[in-house]
Design an enzyme around this catalytic site. Structure first.
Site, PDB file in Angstrom:
ATOM      1  N   GLU A 242       4.814  -1.469  -1.692  1.00 15.56           N
ATOM      2  CA  GLU A 242       6.215  -1.174  -1.218  1.00 15.56           C
ATOM      3  C   GLU A 242       7.159  -2.084  -1.543  1.00 15.56           C
ATOM      4  O   GLU A 242       8.475  -1.811  -1.671  1.00 15.56           O
ATOM      5  CB  GLU A 242       6.356  -0.744   0.150  1.00 15.56           C
TER       6      GLU A 242
ATOM      7  N   HIS B 264      -1.276  -1.213  12.638  1.00 20.04           N
ATOM      8  CA  HIS B 264      -0.969  -0.134  11.940  1.00 20.04           C
ATOM      9  C   HIS B 264      -1.548  -0.597  10.387  1.00 20.04           C
ATOM     10  O   HIS B 264      -1.520   0.189   9.761  1.00 20.04           O
ATOM     11  CB  HIS B 264       0.434   0.396  12.129  1.00 20.04           C
TER      12      HIS B 264
END
Length: 376
Positions: free
Chosen positions: A176, A316
């Site tokens: 990202e 996560h």
């Protein structure tokens, strides 16, 4: 980018972490509800749109509350930031703070509560509207200003800030490419003796045995109800898998690939080639390489941070699995050597291109190969 659809394995904290830091898990309290959660129960779809397309997928994906719920409930991530801020109020007292990629504004709220003079929270997605409401609901409108827009396009009401805080890390650390946005903000607004939090990030590599899942996910395409669909297998091999790896699968040592000093590095430093030497700790097979990262907050009174490695409490981010085309048979003491090249994708800089060159000269296996992976 693939992800396994199964329950993540619970892991114990590593007794021999790659970076000596205070994870302070004993202070991590798992909570299932908070004022933030309640304030987000009634969502106006016209604000946090459910009709988003992929036209601007990156920012649109952060408009939905679900991804923020996942990050907030990652107590390793969120509690570490909270501990860094609350236990080092001397850093934040009467300081101007810039929160890059603020999301719900949780880091801004922490900073305001720690005594920051003012916090500017920049968020490009529609979640900025929710963040403004959350700030107002919690009584911090006089301290926190939420600015909706891209960091590269907005103007701050002040010329400089004392601290930049951000949770910019993606899968494989660099997916990202939010790091470059943090560096842009640093170069434009941070005072000369300012602080970036976190200020250090390290990428690591190890190798695992993973025959069961490789058979299920990759080899499956060789024979699909009697038909050869192996052309899809080639594509599946190129796509890294994000999943929680059982530490018992680890066959080799863990190798540091790259450490980045966020306060000093240049944007181009996120693209690199690093050598590795993974030495087998037992006789076994190697089906995949596994990458993970650590982050550190070195400006604190006591060094703090967390690891996303297989031997640490799961987050996560999980780990990134890169399957090898060949099954390697390795004996204890033998070394899998090679290099990993990481670069932004030229067409979409938020994607990551990875090239791995590896070789093994062992008693039972002799191989040299180059593989390419694409994180999308």
């Amino acid at each position: 980018m693939m992800g396994r659809k199964k329950n993540p394995t619970k892991h114990k904290l590593s007794s021999d972490t790659s970076t000596k830091m205070s994870l302070e898990d004993e202070n991590i309290e798992e909570t299932t509800s908070s004022n933030l959660d309640e304030s987000m129960c009634e969502l106006d779809e016209s604000i946090v749109g459910g009709d988003k397309t992929s036209a601007d997928y990156y920012f649109d994906s952060y408009s939905h509350f679900g991804i923020h719920e996942e990050m907030l409930k990652d107590v390793v991530r969120t509690k570490t930031y909270q501990n860094v801020i609350y236990r080092n109020t001397f850093l934040f007292k009467d300081k101007v703070v810039l929160d890059v990629g603020a999301g719900t504004g949780i880091l801004s709220l922490f900073c305001a509560k720690a005594g920051a003079k003012h916090v500017y929270a920049i968020e490009c997605s529609h979640m900025a509207d929710m963040a403004k409401e959350i700030v107002e609901t919690n009584g911090f409108s006089n301290v926190i200003t939420v600015i909706k827009g891209k960091v590269e396009e907005i103007e701050l009401p002040v010329a400089q800030v004392d601290i930049i805080i951000s949770e910019w890390m993606g899968y494989f650390l660099l997916f990202e490419n939010m790091l470059n946005t943090v560096l842009y903000a640093r170069d434009k607004w941070l005072v000369n003796d300012g602080i970036v939090l976190p200020d250090r990030a390290s990428l690591f590599l190890t190798a695992i045995e993973d025959s069961e899942y490789k058979e299920e996910k990759i080899e499956f395409w060789n024979n699909v109800y009697g038909f050869d669909m192996s052309c899809i297998k080639k594509q599946a091999m190129m796509e890294p898998l994000v999943d929680t790896v059982d530490q018992n699968q680890i066959v080799t040592n863990c190798q540091l690939l790259k450490t980045m000093d966020i306060s000093k590095m240049a944007p181009g430093d996120a693209s690199f080639t690093a050598p590795f030497k993974l030495v087998a700790e037992r006789d076994d097979y190697i089906h995949a390489l596994v990458a993970y990262f650590d982050v550190s907050f070195t400006k604190c009174h006591k060094l703090q941070g967390f690891s996303t490695g297989p031997k640490s409490r799961s987050t996560h981010w999980k780990q990134t699995v890169l399957y090898l085309e060949d099954v390697l048979t390795i004996c204890e003491g033998e070394a899998l050597t090679g290099s990993m090249t990481v670069a932004q994708n030229k067409r979409n800089p938020r994607d990551v291109d990875i090239m791995v060159k590896y070789s093994l000269t062992g008693r039972r296996c002799l191989i040299s190969r180059t593989q390419h992976y694409k994180m999308r």
